[in-house]
Scaffold this active site. Structure first.
Site, mmCIF file in Angstrom:
data_model
loop_
_atom_site.group_PDB
_atom_site.id
_atom_site.type_symbol
_atom_site.label_atom_id
_atom_site.label_comp_id
_atom_site.label_asym_id
_atom_site.label_seq_id
_atom_site.Cartn_x
_atom_site.Cartn_y
_atom_site.Cartn_z
ATOM 1 N N GLY A 271 0.820 -1.210 0.000
ATOM 2 C CA GLY A 271 0.000 0.000 0.000
ATOM 3 C C GLY A 271 0.850 1.253 0.000
ATOM 4 N N ASP A 312 -4.308 11.377 -3.984
ATOM 5 C CA ASP A 312 -3.845 10.362 -3.026
ATOM 6 C C ASP A 312 -3.699 10.891 -1.600
ATOM 7 O OD1 ASP A 312 -3.652 8.655 -5.173
ATOM 8 O OD2 ASP A 312 -1.544 8.120 -4.848
ATOM 9 N N HIS A 444 -19.023 -7.151 -34.252
ATOM 10 C CA HIS A 444 -18.538 -8.535 -34.245
ATOM 11 C C HIS A 444 -17.367 -8.662 -35.196
ATOM 12 C CE1 HIS A 444 -18.540 -12.886 -34.182
ATOM 13 N NE2 HIS A 444 -18.493 -12.865 -35.504
HETATM 14 P P1 FAD Z 1 1.183 12.197 -7.093
HETATM 15 O O1 FAD Z 1 1.124 11.671 -8.467
HETATM 16 O O2 FAD Z 1 1.781 11.379 -6.035
HETATM 17 O O3 FAD Z 1 1.884 13.616 -7.179
HETATM 18 C C1 FAD Z 1 2.188 14.367 -6.068
HETATM 19 C C2 FAD Z 1 3.310 15.309 -6.410
HETATM 20 O O4 FAD Z 1 3.460 16.247 -5.365
HETATM 21 C C3 FAD Z 1 4.670 14.638 -6.562
HETATM 22 O O5 FAD Z 1 5.267 15.002 -7.765
HETATM 23 C C4 FAD Z 1 5.481 15.171 -5.372
HETATM 24 O O6 FAD Z 1 6.859 15.329 -5.660
HETATM 25 C C5 FAD Z 1 4.828 16.511 -5.170
HETATM 26 N N1 FAD Z 1 4.981 17.060 -3.807
HETATM 27 C C6 FAD Z 1 4.722 16.452 -2.632
HETATM 28 N N2 FAD Z 1 4.908 17.307 -1.598
HETATM 29 C C7 FAD Z 1 5.285 18.476 -2.149
HETATM 30 C C8 FAD Z 1 5.597 19.737 -1.610
HETATM 31 N N3 FAD Z 1 5.516 19.985 -0.305
HETATM 32 N N4 FAD Z 1 5.959 20.727 -2.468
HETATM 33 C C9 FAD Z 1 6.018 20.509 -3.799
HETATM 34 N N5 FAD Z 1 5.723 19.330 -4.363
HETATM 35 C C10 FAD Z 1 5.343 18.331 -3.551
HETATM 36 N N6 FAD Z 1 -3.042 4.754 -10.833
HETATM 37 C C11 FAD Z 1 -3.858 4.535 -11.878
HETATM 38 O O7 FAD Z 1 -4.956 5.101 -11.933
HETATM 39 N N7 FAD Z 1 -3.496 3.697 -12.897
HETATM 40 C C12 FAD Z 1 -2.323 3.029 -12.888
HETATM 41 O O8 FAD Z 1 -2.024 2.286 -13.815
HETATM 42 C C13 FAD Z 1 -1.450 3.232 -11.793
HETATM 43 N N8 FAD Z 1 -0.266 2.591 -11.740
HETATM 44 C C14 FAD Z 1 0.574 2.826 -10.688
HETATM 45 C C15 FAD Z 1 1.780 2.133 -10.647
HETATM 46 C C16 FAD Z 1 2.654 2.335 -9.596
HETATM 47 C C17 FAD Z 1 3.950 1.583 -9.560
HETATM 48 C C18 FAD Z 1 2.322 3.276 -8.581
HETATM 49 C C19 FAD Z 1 3.272 3.542 -7.452
HETATM 50 C C20 FAD Z 1 1.121 3.955 -8.606
HETATM 51 C C21 FAD Z 1 0.232 3.726 -9.661
HETATM 52 N N9 FAD Z 1 -1.000 4.364 -9.721
HETATM 53 C C22 FAD Z 1 -1.847 4.129 -10.769
HETATM 54 C C23 FAD Z 1 -1.434 5.321 -8.684
HETATM 55 C C24 FAD Z 1 -1.214 6.755 -9.186
HETATM 56 O O9 FAD Z 1 0.141 6.941 -9.496
HETATM 57 C C25 FAD Z 1 -1.642 7.745 -8.100
HETATM 58 O O10 FAD Z 1 -2.957 7.476 -7.695
HETATM 59 C C26 FAD Z 1 -1.565 9.171 -8.636
HETATM 60 O O11 FAD Z 1 -0.260 9.483 -9.047
HETATM 61 C C27 FAD Z 1 -2.020 10.167 -7.564
HETATM 62 O O12 FAD Z 1 -1.937 11.455 -8.090
HETATM 63 P P2 FAD Z 1 -1.729 12.734 -7.170
HETATM 64 O O13 FAD Z 1 -1.752 13.898 -8.101
HETATM 65 O O14 FAD Z 1 -2.674 12.698 -6.040
HETATM 66 O O15 FAD Z 1 -0.288 12.580 -6.527
HETATM 67 P P1 NAD Z 2 -2.721 -2.413 -2.590
HETATM 68 O O1 NAD Z 2 -3.534 -1.846 -1.511
HETATM 69 O O2 NAD Z 2 -3.290 -2.560 -3.944
HETATM 70 O O3 NAD Z 2 -2.241 -3.882 -2.184
HETATM 71 C C1 NAD Z 2 -1.555 -4.143 -1.019
HETATM 72 C C2 NAD Z 2 -1.695 -5.619 -0.720
HETATM 73 O O4 NAD Z 2 -0.815 -5.929 0.330
HETATM 74 C C3 NAD Z 2 -3.105 -6.001 -0.284
HETATM 75 O O5 NAD Z 2 -3.512 -7.137 -0.984
HETATM 76 C C4 NAD Z 2 -2.927 -6.281 1.205
HETATM 77 O O6 NAD Z 2 -3.823 -7.246 1.699
HETATM 78 C C5 NAD Z 2 -1.485 -6.760 1.237
HETATM 79 N N1 NAD Z 2 -0.831 -6.603 2.529
HETATM 80 C C6 NAD Z 2 -0.943 -5.575 3.399
HETATM 81 N N2 NAD Z 2 -0.170 -5.791 4.478
HETATM 82 C C7 NAD Z 2 0.455 -6.984 4.269
HETATM 83 C C8 NAD Z 2 1.372 -7.760 5.025
HETATM 84 N N3 NAD Z 2 1.798 -7.350 6.201
HETATM 85 N N4 NAD Z 2 1.806 -8.927 4.501
HETATM 86 C C9 NAD Z 2 1.380 -9.355 3.293
HETATM 87 N N5 NAD Z 2 0.493 -8.664 2.545
HETATM 88 C C10 NAD Z 2 0.048 -7.497 3.024
HETATM 89 O O7 NAD Z 2 -1.367 -1.562 -2.591
HETATM 90 P P2 NAD Z 2 -0.188 -1.509 -3.642
HETATM 91 O O8 NAD Z 2 -0.224 -2.658 -4.555
HETATM 92 O O9 NAD Z 2 1.026 -1.235 -2.846
HETATM 93 O O10 NAD Z 2 -0.560 -0.209 -4.454
HETATM 94 C C11 NAD Z 2 -0.665 1.063 -3.789
HETATM 95 C C12 NAD Z 2 -1.672 1.935 -4.459
HETATM 96 O O11 NAD Z 2 -1.254 2.308 -5.758
HETATM 97 C C13 NAD Z 2 -2.999 1.256 -4.560
HETATM 98 O O12 NAD Z 2 -3.937 1.985 -3.823
HETATM 99 C C14 NAD Z 2 -3.347 1.283 -6.002
HETATM 100 O O13 NAD Z 2 -4.644 1.773 -6.218
HETATM 101 C C15 NAD Z 2 -2.337 2.205 -6.653
HETATM 102 N N6 NAD Z 2 -1.927 1.541 -7.898
HETATM 103 C C16 NAD Z 2 -2.845 1.436 -8.896
HETATM 104 C C17 NAD Z 2 -2.539 0.757 -10.043
HETATM 105 C C18 NAD Z 2 -3.564 0.625 -11.108
HETATM 106 O O14 NAD Z 2 -4.530 1.359 -11.081
HETATM 107 N N7 NAD Z 2 -3.398 -0.282 -12.060
HETATM 108 C C19 NAD Z 2 -1.287 0.180 -10.190
HETATM 109 C C20 NAD Z 2 -0.379 0.285 -9.151
HETATM 110 C C21 NAD Z 2 -0.718 0.979 -8.005
#
Ligand code: FAD
Ligand code: NAD
Length: 466
Positions: A271, A312, A444
């Site tokens: 998470g 987030d 289709h």
């Molecule tokens: P962020 O994208 O986290 O942006 C926040 C920004 O604020 C950052 O650039 C940070 O540097 C900046 N910041 C923080 N504090 C300060 C400060 N005090 N001053 C200036 N700048 C600051 N979501 C999807 O919907 N689809 C996906 O396929 C998907 N894949 C993911 C894969 C991975 C590996 C990860 C980690 C996440 C993924 N997510 C995905 C989740 C998605 O990235 C986040 O939900 C999204 O980026 C949140 O957007 P945000 O604008 O809230 O924050």
């Molecule tokens: P997640 O919440 O999707 O999954 C975390 C998993 O870890 C859960 O299945 C949970 O039960 C498990 N878990 C928690 N504590 C544990 C423990 N102590 N031992 C073993 N398992 C444990 O979180 P993530 O995969 O880290 O992703 C973080 C966030 O980023 C998510 O909220 C997700 O929405 C976002 N994200 C989204 C996408 C996408 O939209 N395709 C891709 C990547 C990330």
């Protein structure tokens, strides 16, 4: 001192979209980002790079496993140039973030590089190469999230890593142990499995992707197991120790038996947590919840009336498109409009192959809230399109209200369901019944025919092709 109608802190999909919409609505807008690249988690270390690696590794897997079925022979060995694959990913990220630079300049948004920190409710100090202060009538906090971990784990970011490091490893792991069978663990686990790593996923709950419909967990588990991913469900991790290049993970299974795993890399994907570090929320008097989120009301307004928060860093799903909707919502609220977000209609997608996509209520949620429902399900393998491409795994499952036939939830596993889910979102936005969907023509042969067939199945068991 420069004065702005709106200052946005954070340039992820929440922040940059909010800034664009504010500028479109005529507000003088500034965006503050601590890194010198815009785009936040999503563009730099999230959505985009992970999809680039998923796409590249998928092509490799097709070449070594499936081309032959299609009558394509490759003379000689097909090899992965991992360095090049990672470089391509970096170039995709670079092109995408440059696109945000262009959008900022096109919309006359002033970009500040540095950590934004409240001095008070209307002044923000920006600590970058130099320190400057701006005045903002309204501020939108969009500071996103960062990976969370477990209290006993030391993330050395070399062998015990988060998703950020997993996107730029120097080599393909021999054995990647993944803690957490959620979205990140499965997407990145699949990347490395395809590239030849042994992948073991340790999950605390009794199923992977535990917040999605249980039928999806079951189908994805089956598909990933077939691809060689190993699952250890109902396992509680108690220790992670690195010695040299080896990481040992200790867990207890549901019978309380101790199990150990040894790998060369351990991905911690349990998470993410909201990011308010360096924000100086206390200086402006902004309330932070016990879970570390910025507290907001239904208008996404904090307890300080001119400060809003999105994405987030607040409650709700941590998804890029949820953050974007909220960015637009706040901008339009500031312009005096009355926007609306239906959180029930924010889709969730896992970009493994087969893909997994959902919108609305799961069967478990309907049972829990005692809503009487009907189910219509159709397997992908019965579609001509699926047989043509060879992607026969998965299904479309539609849940409808037993009395009114209104669609309450749609859950899919299969090829391109990340795109198919949009049809379900449109249907639910317009409060369609399964009958409505079943009477619409679907081209289709397409994967989308499974949506029509599932709707037919939900309305009196009328699916045609099964
Ligand atoms: P962020 O994208 O986290 O942006 C926040 C920004 O604020 C950052 O650039 C940070 O540097 C900046 N910041 C923080 N504090 C300060 C400060 N005090 N001053 C200036 N700048 C600051 N979501 C999807 O919907 N689809 C996906 O396929 C998907 N894949 C993911 C894969 C991975 C590996 C990860 C980690 C996440 C993924 N997510 C995905 C989740 C998605 O990235 C986040 O939900 C999204 O980026 C949140 O957007 P945000 O604008 O809230 O924050
Ligand atoms: P997640 O919440 O999707 O999954 C975390 C998993 O870890 C859960 O299945 C949970 O039960 C498990 N878990 C928690 N504590 C544990 C423990 N102590 N031992 C073993 N398992 C444990 O979180 P993530 O995969 O880290 O992703 C973080 C966030 O980023 C998510 O909220 C997700 O929405 C976002 N994200 C989204 C996408 C996408 O939209 N395709 C891709 C990547 C990330």
């Amino acid at each position: 001192m420069s004065v702005y109608d709106v200052a946005v802190i954070g340039s992820g999909p929440g922040g940059y979209v909010a800034a664009i919409r504010c500028a479109q609505l005529g507000m003088k807008t500034a965006i503050i980002e601590k890194y010198n690249v815009l785009g936040g988690t999503c563009l730099n270390v999230g959505c985009i790079p992970s999809k680039a690696l998923l796409d590249s590794s998928h092509r490799y897997e097709d070449a070594i496993k499936h081309f032959e079925d299609h009558g394509i022979e490759i003379p000689g060995e097909v090899k992965v140039n991992f360095k090049k694959m990672v470089e391509r990913k970096a170039s995709v990220v670079d092109q995408t973030t440059k696109g945000i630079d262009f959008l900022m300049s096109k919309n006359n948004i002033d970009v500040f590089t540095g950590v934004g920190s409240f001095v008070d409710a209307t002044h923000i100090e920006i600590k970058g190469e130099e320190t400057q202060t701006i005045e903002a009538k309204h501020t939108i906090i969009a500071t996103g999230s960062k990976p969370s971990t477990l209290p006993f784990i030391t993330l050395d970011k070399e062998r015990v890593i988060t998703s950020t490091e997993a996107l730029k490893l120097p080599e393909v792991p021999k054995h990647l142990v993944v803690i957490g069978g959620g979205v990140i663990g499965l997407e990145l686990g699949q990347v490395y499995r395809r590239l030849g790593a042994e992948v073991s996923v340790i999950e605390y709950m009794d199923r992977i992707i535990p917040t999605m419909d249980s039928a999806q967990s079951k189908e994805l588990t089956k598909a990933l197991k077939k691809q060689g991913v190993k699952f250890f469900l109902s396992h509680k991790v108690s220790d992670v120790t690195r010695k040299g290049d080896e990481v040992t993970i200790t867990a207890t299974d549901k019978k309380d038996k101790e199990v150990t795993f040894t790998g060369d890399y351990c991905l911690v994907s349990v998470g993410r947590k909201p990011n308010t570090e360096g924000l100086g929320a206390d200086k402006a008097g902004i309330k932070i919840t016990e879970r570390g989120q910025v507290e907001v009301n239904d208008h996404l307004q904090t307890n300080i009336s001119n400060i809003y928060a999105i994405g987030d860093v607040i409650k709700g799903a941590m998804l890029a498109h949820k953050a974007e909707e909220e960015g637009v919502f706040v901008a339009e609220t500031l312009a005096g409009q009355k926007p609306h977000i239906d959180y029930n209609l924010i889709p969730g997608v896992v970009y493994t192959w087969p893909e997994v996509a959902s919108v609305g209520k799961t069967e478990e949620q309907l049972k829990e809230t005692k809503v009487a429902y009907k189910v219509g399900q159709f397997p992908m393998r019965a579609l001509g399109r699926s047989r043509a491409s060879g992607d026969i795994e998965g299904f479309v499952k539609i849940l409808t209200d037993e009395t009114t036939d209104e669609v309450l939830g749609v859950h899919m596993v299969g090829a391109r369901v990340a795109d198919l889910i949009a049809e379900a979102v449109v249907a639910m936005e317009f409060r369609a019944s399964a009958e409505d969907i079943s009477r619409m023509s679907h081209a289709h042969p397409t994967y989308a025919e499974a949506v029509k067939e599932a709707a037919l199945a939900a309305t009196g068991d009328r699916a045609l092709h099964i």
